[in-house]
Design a protein around this motif. Structure first.
Motif: not given
Length: 790
Positions: A300-321
């Protein structure tokens, strides 16, 4: 932040123990010593100080944006510092940050906060790229500078100040990485001071690591985060074997892993490493519920710190990375790697891990890479033997689990994961560099110390002292050499295309003046043997009569008698580091080049030297700097002609012009002018003439070649006239006779009858058309050769 610090548990305790250790301890180089006292702390402090000083020197010596991708990393941070949002990548519009716009933003945000108050306008004028930059091929001799004005000493303000603030932030992160390597070594070698200091010294003295640590790059952010994670995992594993882990430990570990994931994609590789450490060290049968809750808290700590970045990539590019966007900019590997290609990749990887500077373009001396390979092999073999011996001493699965769960085991697992990630990257992308292994540098240093300790066990005490000092000191010496010699030479910081007080005795006067007072004063020309090799050396002596306002490129061409290319070199003067706007008027610059040959040992080669506008695509354009007295023709740029065989002669005309040599032939076949020359009628005859006269003469002469039918009253059937382009415009004050060359072509008419002909030469005044006569003979025409058309 308090929670983050608490999470490291034993890491902080180790630091406190280090600070409060019994000062009665002394520094020893034995292989079985306990914790050190004041002497060990002094040694670590010295290592850190040397690292910081060396890194500071790199940050000041390396010109702006002359580290890999630094201009793109800077553009990302500058974009954030200006108050903009995160970049959005697209293959058709990458932005000034190019592929780095796909990187996680932690490092760039830190740099942006530190530089937000600095006026960073004028980047386009400050960062002008070298259009001939040599990137990725360190064996090319010049154009090591990615930026055109790298030789210019820019003041620390504006863009340059912001860049250096970012470099110094990286340097602090690099120093923390070295310190965390020491803490990791304390867990790995609790009773072996020699190995602790060796591991710390290895991390601190690898030249490439120091070089990258002194650059504005997110590589050092993930390296620091990885080192912190390894120490935290070592502390967690140590505590898990003796105590129950508290929730704060799990949350803190999650925060560190989140920061790593927000530093670079490689940080995600720490997640499977963490799972492995937990499975290897935690007593699951006793505390499985507590472990499950802790793992959930960490996740959960990992998701709070960095999860938003990978969700942003998924929304913008269809690729979380975001890797597809990154690869669209860097280039996808099209052809699969062959064994030979893989060897080249691994060879370059090993070399660049230790030290290839600039944009993968500046090499250390070749013998150093042999030593680096030897060091790598010795460390790897020693570590494998040590692991095998330990495993055999206590056989069984439990022993294997113990070995893998130890600090050296954790380090080895992280090295293997990093290698696997790098192998994947090599398989899909074009090229790799050793800095991609720096996130594992703490683990590699520990493994390296294990391997070197094995070999040190065969040495006496003095040998162990020598080994423990020589390896880090040798690596550090490479950094000193690069700072004092390699980088100044490569970037012109010590005056490449260097200033000389006078011409050497073997320099041949040229005296051509181009454009607005750019003079090719003289040249040191190659000898005949040079044309038998792959490169031809040439040294030019140049000076400007006034300040230059435009940066024209220097071109050096070698063409054969038919005008076909033999060798070609186009560059900014000084092999790229001495653009014309940096020239000081009236100084004499020495400029040495190696011209690559397309084919060796030509019969005849003409050397053309001139300047052209880099935006122009054709030599016969307005961008070609004119030659004073020579007009716009490319012919006026000839400064010398190489002859495989030049027949000496001496014909002096009453104007002071003398013919001193002749060569003639067809194509690559040269004929002896003293004999009857047999030719074919389907190819032109070339005639090369070497002239000598008083330099600086204002009178223009021309030469006329005529082919006469032999016999009484035979008329001429072929004629070719050409001006004799000499050294007009020279400012050297030469009064001695100077030589120059002229190549002329006689096209044989297809209907010319077979038979005997005579080749004759006439010299005349270009303005009055008055022919010159031979001294002592007083006839205008000179018989050069007798020709027989087959």
């Amino acid at each position: 932040m308090a929670l983050y610090l608490t999470s490291t548990g034993r890491l902080i305790q180790a630091f406190q123990d280090w600070r409060s250790r019994d000062r009665r301890g002394t520094l020893s180089v034995g292989l079985a010593n306990g914790d050190g006292g004041a002497a060990e702390k002094a040694a670590v402090s010295l290592i850190l100080a040397l690292f910081l000083l060396t890194g500071l020197a790199y940050s000041l010596v390396v010109p702006p944006f002359e580290t890999p991708d630094e201009i793109f990393h800077y553009a990302f941070a500058r974009h954030l510092a200006a108050g903009n949002g995160l970049p959005v990548q697209a293959p058709e519009k990458t932005g000034p940050w190019e592929q780095e716009g796909s990187q996680p933003p932690l490092y760039y945000s830190i740099v942006a906060l530190a530089t937000a108050g600095i006026d960073q306008t004028g980047l386009e004028e400050f960062a002008v790229r070298n259009p001939r930059a040599n990137m990725g091929d360190p064996h090319q001799p010049g154009n090591k500078n990615f930026m055109l004005f790298s030789a210019h000493n820019a003041p620390l303000r504006g863009v340059n100040l912001a860049l250096h603030v970012g470099r110094w932030i990286s340097l602090i992160l690099g120093a923390l990485t070295v310190f965390f390597t020491y803490l990791l070594a304390r867990y790995a070698f609790p009773h072996d001071r020699w190995s602790r200091l060796l591991a710390t010294g290895l991390a601190a003295t690898i030249p490439q690591f120091t070089f990258i640590s002194a650059s504005l790059s997110n590589d050092i952010m993930i390296t620091f985060a990885s080192a912190a994670a390894l120490v935290s995992l070592a502390a967690l594993g140590s505590r898990a074997r003796t105590h129950q882990l508290q929730r704060r430990h799990w949350i803190g570990l999650g925060l560190i892993l989140g920061l790593a994931a927000l530093s670079k994609l490689q940080g995600l590789g720490l997640l499977p490493l963490t799972v492995a450490v937990i499975l290897l060290n935690v007593r699951l049968k006793i505390a499985w519920r507590r472990v499950l809750v802790g793992a959930l808290l960490a996740g959960l700590s990992v998701l709070i710190v960095a999860g938003w970045w990978y969700l942003r990539n998924l929304e913008l590019y269809g690729d979380p990375f975001g890797t597809q966007n990154l690869l669209s900019v860097t280039g996808v590997r099209v052809e699969p790697l062959t064994l030979r290609g893989l060897y080249g990749e691994l060879r370059g990887l090993q070399m660049s891990f230790f030290g290839i500077f600039g944009w993968f373009s500046i090499l250390l001396p070749p013998w150093t890479y042999t030593l680096f390979e030897l060091l790598t092999v010795l460390a790897a073999v020693g570590a494998l033997i040590t692991w095998w011996q330990t495993l055999r001493a206590s056989a069984g699965l439990y022993s294997l689990r113990q070995q893998l769960g130890s600090v050296t085991g954790i380090s080895a697992l992280w090295v293997l994961i990093s290698l696997a990630l790098l192998a994947y990257w090599i398989s899909v992308a074009q090229g790799s560099q050793g800095r991609l292994l720096f996130p594992a540098i703490s683990g590699l240093a520990v493994i390296g110390a294990v391997g070197m300790r094995f070999w040190a066990g065969f040495l006496p005490l003095t040998g162990r002292i020598a080994l423990g000092v020589a390896v880090p000191f040798g690596l550090w010496a490479c950094s000193l050499y690069s700072l004092a010699v390699l980088l100044p030479d490569s970037y012109g910081l010590d005056g490449m295309a260097r200033v000389v007080d006078e011409l050497p005795p073997d320099a041949r006067p040229i005296g051509k003046v181009y454009g607005e007072g750019v003079e090719l004063v003289a040249a040191r020309l190659p000898d005949r043997e040079a044309f038998a090799g792959e490169q031809v050396p040439l040294t030019l002596y140049l000076r400007a009569h006034q300040e230059q306002t435009r940066d024209h490129e220097l071109f050096i061409h070698l063409l054969d008698a038919a005008g076909e290319q033999i060798g070609n070199l186009t560059t900014q003067p000084g092999w790229g580091v001495r653009p014309m706007t940096l020239w000081k008027p009236r100084l004499l610059y020495e400029d040495t080049y190696q011209i690559p040959l397309d084919r060796a040992s030509p019969t005849l080669a003409r050397l053309y030297v001139g300047f052209t506008d880099p935006s122009s695509t054709a030599l016969e354009s307005e961008g070609l700097l004119p030659v004073l007295g020579g007009g716009p023709r490319i012919e006026s740029r000839v400064i010398w002609t190489y002859y495989k065989s030049l027949e000496p002669t001496h014909v002096e005309f009453d104007t002071g012009v003398s013919l001193v040599g002749i060569a003639l032939g067809q194509g690559e076949v040269q004929h002896a002018a003293q004999e009857v020359v047999e030719i074919d009628g389907d190819e032109s005859i070339w005639v090369a003439l070497r002239w000598e006269d008083e330099g600086g003469s204002a009178i223009s002469y021309a030469a006329s070649l005529r082919l006469y039918a032999a016999g009484e009253g035979g008329g001429w059937v072929v004629q070719e006239d050409a001006d004799l382009v000499r050294s007009g415009g020279a400012s050297m004050g030469q009064t001695s006779r100077v030589q120059y060359d002229k190549l002329m072509q006689l096209a044989v008419p297809p209907d010319m009858p077979t038979g005997d002909y005579e080749l004759r030469l006439t010299v005349y005044n270009s303005e009055t058309l008055q022919p010159a006569v031979q001294v002592g003979v007083w006839q205008p025409e000179v018989l050069l050769a007798r020709i027989r058309l087959k």
